[in-house]
Design an enzyme around this catalytic site. Structure first.
Site: not given
Length: 560
Positions: A361, A392, A517
């Site tokens: 960000e 793994h 938004k």
């Protein structure tokens, strides 16, 4: 010195490093690691921490050139401007002063000419007093029962940082003892599943809800806050809200309108960015409710120790500066687009997700601080998983696929040691054996000649060959106490800032989160009108219209 409207990539220091990349293309880490003097020069120690960056693809002269780059970028001046409270977040005209959140009481750190440290400590003292009331049982809920369970509602920086610290301390002996009989949960997502998981097994009578929203208007947070307010009032009545909900906010009018006593609102300031807010009331309040203020204060002191190191240590011995410069080297010059954060500690399982936000960000920008399009990439894709789990999972790619610089984080002393009779080593030694082995495996690799000597069949040699020359660094912490957790946080916060300062971008705004938004508002209105009035879909492209149509046809939401 570059003018304010020039791009930093046009400076001689940048061009010098670009040419240097060509010079070292054929230099392998096997050769670099054979130089003991070089390796010794790339070990840095501070306050019990040990940084080893000798496995970076960086000869000694690379570091000299990177330090020249820092000088050309006016890094000293930019760090000073941050600590002096200048408005380095230019697009929002704000200071960037998360360092003030953990400053000692007698420190002087100014924003707009005013020392903010006394204000910070007023809030910290208020948190200490309030958390002690809750923990001691002198503050009780609406039915007279102690509040032993806490749900903190917040999203993004209001959630990831506090969750990282909480998870890191859950198994620390001191913090564990302090948290006996208590629970802390974090509600972030507006997905109702997250609400269901958070309230499962909890009794409203013993639950305190902390609503974290600076403006008290954050859509996701306020919807979740209203949802938990309904959960409380359904069980205990509307008057119980004042006893069971508190706020971290600066909008006291909306806090009061919501039903929370404004006296139970804890402030923070415009000069605190969300992703840098874990040391404010955003993190300190829920963490103090769980672990007690004395534990959290040690966390703040750890962060402060790195702040002082960052501000005062020469760059060649400055851990956040060195890490930041090496990240710039890896991203902008060697062309590596990602970074793996690999803590060999299950307690740090939420560290990579937090740094993912802090880093991506902050530095995921496409223009300079002056608004000029950048001809080079900034930021990196951060991801990670505790060792040995990651081995793994995705280490296969790191060893034999794309080159991804790795941060290995190890702890000398386990929070919860286990020694089994008859085992060759302790559980923690087994874990740390992998911590020490993996960086060398990445650096050295394995050649076809070595495989031939081991009598590996010819058809398998290509598959078992490891190219090596894959950069990593190792950070060794003495233990994982609240103090060390604070140190680790601050190292990465400042590292990210250094990267942004060198790239010439604004690491402290986040306009990229806004567009989605805005578009969601249009969708929200459409969903409401379609469900309540049967309004036809309008104003969307074919793809979105098709998806919305399917959603509305097949979902079974009740009519509002």
């Amino acid at each position: 010195m570059a003018s304010s409207t020039a791009l930093f990539c046009d400076t001689e220091a940048w061009k010098d490093l670009k040419g240097h990349v060509e010079d070292i293309k054929k230099t392998h880490l096997r050769d670099l690691m054979s130089d003991a003097n070089r390796c010794q020069s790339m070990m840095m120690e501070f306050d019990g921490l040990l940084l080893d960056y000798s496995r970076q693809r960086a000869p000694v002269e690379t570091m000299d050139k990177l330090l020249n780059l820092a000088k050309a970028a006016q890094l000293t001046e930019k760090i000073s401007r941050m600590f002096n409270g200048e408005h380095i977040n230019s697009t929002e005209n704000r200071s960037v002063l998360h360092v003030a959140l953990r400053a000692p009481k007698d420190a002087v750190i100014k924003a707009d000419g005013k020392n903010v440290v006394p204000e910070v400590w007023n809030v910290l003292d208020k948190i200490k007093e309030f958390s002690e009331k809750i923990r001691s049982g002198s503050w009780v809920g609406a039915t007279g029962k102690p509040l032993k369970d806490v749900i903190a509602i917040g999203i993004g920086g209001s959630f990831l940082g506090p969750l990282f610290v909480h998870t890191a301390l859950q198994t620390d002996p001191e913090a564990l003892e302090s948290a006996k009989g208590r629970q802390l949960r974090f509600l972030a997502n507006i997905d109702p599943v997250d609400v269901a998981r958070n309230i499962k097994g909890l009794n409203p009578e013993t639950t305190l809800v902390v609503v974290v929203s600076k403006t008290f208007t954050t859509a996701e947070t306020m919807l979740n806050a209203r949802t938990l307010r309904e959960w409380i009032t359904a069980a205990l009545g509307a008057s119980a809200v004042a006893k069971h909900m508190v706020a971290v906010s600066t909008n006291l009018a909306l806090v009061e309108k919501f039903g929370i006593d404004p006296n139970n609102a804890f402030a923070f300031w415009d000069w605190v960015g969300g992703r840098y807010s874990v040391c404010s009331a955003v993190g300190v309040l829920p963490l103090s409710l769980q672990y007690g203020f004395s534990v959290v204060e040690k966390f703040l002191k750890g962060a402060s120790s790195i702040d002082q190191h960052f501000q005062s240590t020469p760059f060649e011995k400055n851990i956040p500066v060195l890490l930041g410069l090496l990240s710039v080297w890896n991203v902008s010059f060697l062309g590596y687009p990602a970074r793996a954060i690999l803590p060999y500690s299950q307690a740090l399982e939420k560290f990579a997700p937090h740094i993912q936000q802090v880093s991506m960000e902050s530095n995921g920008k496409g223009v300079s601080i002056d608004g000029l399009p950048l001809p080079f990439e900034t930021g990196e894709v951060d991801f990670g998983e505790p060792g040995t789990n990651g081995q793994h999972s995705f280490y296969q790619l790191i060893h034999q696929g794309r080159v991804i610089p790795c941060d290995f984080i190890g702890i000398v002393k386990s929070q919860q040691p286990v020694y089994l009779k008859g085992e060759v080593v302790s559980n923690h030694d087994e874990l740390m054996s992998n911590f020490f082995a993996q960086p060398d495996a990445l650096a050295y690799g394995k050649t076809p000649e070595q495989l031939q000597k081991e009598n590996v069949s010819e058809n398998l040699i290509p598959h078992k060959t490891f190219s090596g020359n894959r950069p990593s660094l190792s950070l060794l912490l003495p233990e994982l106490t609240a103090y060390n957790v604070g140190q680790l946080l601050a190292i990465y916060e400042h590292r990210v800032a250094v990267q942004g300062f060198v790239w010439g971008i604004n690491s402290f705004d986040q306009w990229g989160v806004e567009l989605g938004k805005v578009l969601a508002t249009q969708v929200r209105k459409q969903l409401h009108s379609s469900r309540t009035q049967g309004t036809a879909l309008e104003g969307f492209n074919y793809s979105t219209t098709t998806l919305l149509k399917r959603y509305l046809e097949t979902s079974s939401e009740p009519q509002m």
